[in-house]
Design a protein around this motif. Structure first.
Motif, PDB file in Angstrom:
ATOM      1  N   GLY A 217       0.770  -1.237   0.000  1.00  0.00           N
ATOM      2  CA  GLY A 217       0.000   0.000   0.000  1.00  0.00           C
ATOM      3  C   GLY A 217       0.795   1.278   0.000  1.00  0.00           C
ATOM      4  N   THR A 218       2.112   1.203  -0.016  1.00  0.00           N
ATOM      5  CA  THR A 218       2.915   2.411   0.124  1.00  0.00           C
ATOM      6  C   THR A 218       4.009   2.488  -0.930  1.00  0.00           C
ATOM      7  OG1 THR A 218       2.591   2.234   2.515  1.00  0.00           O
ATOM      8  CG2 THR A 218       4.228   3.795   1.773  1.00  0.00           C
ATOM      9  N   SER A 219       4.226   3.697  -1.425  1.00  0.00           N
ATOM     10  CA  SER A 219       5.327   3.966  -2.341  1.00  0.00           C
ATOM     11  C   SER A 219       6.103   5.154  -1.785  1.00  0.00           C
ATOM     12  CB  SER A 219       4.804   4.279  -3.739  1.00  0.00           C
ATOM     13  OG  SER A 219       4.151   3.155  -4.276  1.00  0.00           O
ATOM     14  N   LEU A 220       7.270   5.390  -2.327  1.00  0.00           N
ATOM     15  CA  LEU A 220       8.122   6.472  -1.859  1.00  0.00           C
ATOM     16  C   LEU A 220       8.648   7.242  -3.054  1.00  0.00           C
ATOM     17  CD1 LEU A 220       9.508   7.575   0.775  1.00  0.00           C
ATOM     18  CD2 LEU A 220      11.475   6.211   0.088  1.00  0.00           C
ATOM     19  N   ALA A 221       8.464   8.556  -3.025  1.00  0.00           N
ATOM     20  CA  ALA A 221       9.029   9.432  -4.046  1.00  0.00           C
ATOM     21  C   ALA A 221      10.161  10.198  -3.386  1.00  0.00           C
ATOM     22  CB  ALA A 221       7.979  10.394  -4.586  1.00  0.00           C
TER      23      ALA A 221
ATOM     24  N   THR B 102      13.794  12.865  -4.043  1.00  0.00           N
ATOM     25  CA  THR B 102      14.679  13.675  -4.843  1.00  0.00           C
ATOM     26  C   THR B 102      16.010  13.684  -4.108  1.00  0.00           C
ATOM     27  OG1 THR B 102      14.901  15.786  -5.996  1.00  0.00           O
ATOM     28  CG2 THR B 102      13.864  15.856  -3.847  1.00  0.00           C
ATOM     29  N   THR B 103      16.841  14.644  -4.305  1.00  0.00           N
ATOM     30  CA  THR B 103      18.182  14.633  -3.736  1.00  0.00           C
ATOM     31  C   THR B 103      18.206  14.158  -2.283  1.00  0.00           C
ATOM     32  OG1 THR B 103      18.695  16.479  -5.174  1.00  0.00           O
ATOM     33  CG2 THR B 103      20.269  16.003  -3.455  1.00  0.00           C
ATOM     34  N   ILE B 104      17.501  14.860  -1.387  1.00  0.00           N
ATOM     35  CA  ILE B 104      17.467  14.418   0.010  1.00  0.00           C
ATOM     36  C   ILE B 104      16.060  14.354   0.591  1.00  0.00           C
ATOM     37  CG2 ILE B 104      19.816  15.158   0.556  1.00  0.00           C
ATOM     38  CD1 ILE B 104      18.641  17.662   1.851  1.00  0.00           C
ATOM     39  N   ALA B 105      15.066  14.888  -0.099  1.00  0.00           N
ATOM     40  CA  ALA B 105      13.690  14.893   0.401  1.00  0.00           C
ATOM     41  C   ALA B 105      12.957  13.628  -0.022  1.00  0.00           C
ATOM     42  CB  ALA B 105      12.955  16.117  -0.122  1.00  0.00           C
ATOM     43  N   LYS B 106      12.061  13.164   0.874  1.00  0.00           N
ATOM     44  CA  LYS B 106      11.273  11.958   0.583  1.00  0.00           C
ATOM     45  C   LYS B 106       9.810  12.196   0.947  1.00  0.00           C
ATOM     46  CE  LYS B 106      15.078   9.007   1.250  1.00  0.00           C
ATOM     47  NZ  LYS B 106      15.941   8.164   1.630  1.00  0.00           N
ATOM     48  N   VAL B 107       8.896  11.623   0.158  1.00  0.00           N
ATOM     49  CA  VAL B 107       7.471  11.721   0.421  1.00  0.00           C
ATOM     50  C   VAL B 107       6.870  10.322   0.323  1.00  0.00           C
ATOM     51  CG1 VAL B 107       5.271  12.693  -0.355  1.00  0.00           C
ATOM     52  CG2 VAL B 107       7.337  14.055  -0.535  1.00  0.00           C
ATOM     53  N   ARG B 108       6.210   9.898   1.416  1.00  0.00           N
ATOM     54  CA  ARG B 108       5.497   8.613   1.392  1.00  0.00           C
ATOM     55  C   ARG B 108       4.164   8.806   0.681  1.00  0.00           C
ATOM     56  NH1 ARG B 108       5.855   4.444   4.901  1.00  0.00           N
ATOM     57  NH2 ARG B 108       3.667   4.669   5.426  1.00  0.00           N
ATOM     58  N   MET B 109       3.830   7.871  -0.200  1.00  0.00           N
ATOM     59  CA  MET B 109       2.592   7.972  -0.973  1.00  0.00           C
ATOM     60  C   MET B 109       1.730   6.739  -0.738  1.00  0.00           C
ATOM     61  SD  MET B 109       4.141   9.386  -4.572  1.00  0.00           S
ATOM     62  CE  MET B 109       5.178   7.958  -4.824  1.00  0.00           C
ATOM     63  N   ASP B 110       0.443   6.983  -0.543  1.00  0.00           N
ATOM     64  CA  ASP B 110      -0.533   5.910  -0.399  1.00  0.00           C
ATOM     65  C   ASP B 110      -0.932   5.450  -1.795  1.00  0.00           C
ATOM     66  OD1 ASP B 110      -2.762   4.325   0.001  1.00  0.00           O
ATOM     67  OD2 ASP B 110      -4.047   5.974   0.624  1.00  0.00           O
ATOM     68  N   THR B 111      -0.483   4.285  -2.199  1.00  0.00           N
ATOM     69  CA  THR B 111      -0.796   3.783  -3.537  1.00  0.00           C
ATOM     70  C   THR B 111      -1.535   2.449  -3.491  1.00  0.00           C
ATOM     71  OG1 THR B 111       1.450   2.870  -3.648  1.00  0.00           O
ATOM     72  CG2 THR B 111       1.093   4.993  -4.704  1.00  0.00           C
TER      73      THR B 111
END
Length: 62
Positions: free
Chosen positions: A14-18, A20-29
Motif C-alpha cells: 500500500g505504500t510507495s516512496l518518491a 529527490t536529492t534528500i527529500a522523501k514523500v510517502r505515498m498511499d498507492t
C-alpha cells in the motif's frame, strides 16, 4: 534551463516512496488506503499549493 529529477518506488502493498536529492514523500498507492501517507489526489493538491505559495513568495517575500 532547470532540470528536475525524482525517483519513485513501491515499498509494499500500500505504500510507495518518491524522493529527490534528500527529500522523501510517502505515498498511499494501495487500495486499502494509508492514513499516514499522501494519496495521489492529496499529493497533486499539495504540489499545486506549493507552486502557488512559491509564486506568492517571489512577489512578496516575508
Amino acid at each position: 534551463m532547470l532540470e528536475y529529477r525524482i525517483a519513485a518506488r513501491r515499498i509494499d502493498v500500500g505504500t510507495s516512496l518518491a524522493s529527490t536529492t534528500i527529500a522523501k514523500v510517502r505515498m498511499d498507492t494501495g487500495l486499502a488506503g494509508s492514513p499516514d501517507a499522501f494519496n495521489p489526489t492529496e499529493l497533486l493538491l499539495a504540489a499545486i499549493a506549493a507552486c502557488m505559495i512559491k509564486g506568492i513568495e517571489r512577489l512578496r517575500p516575508c
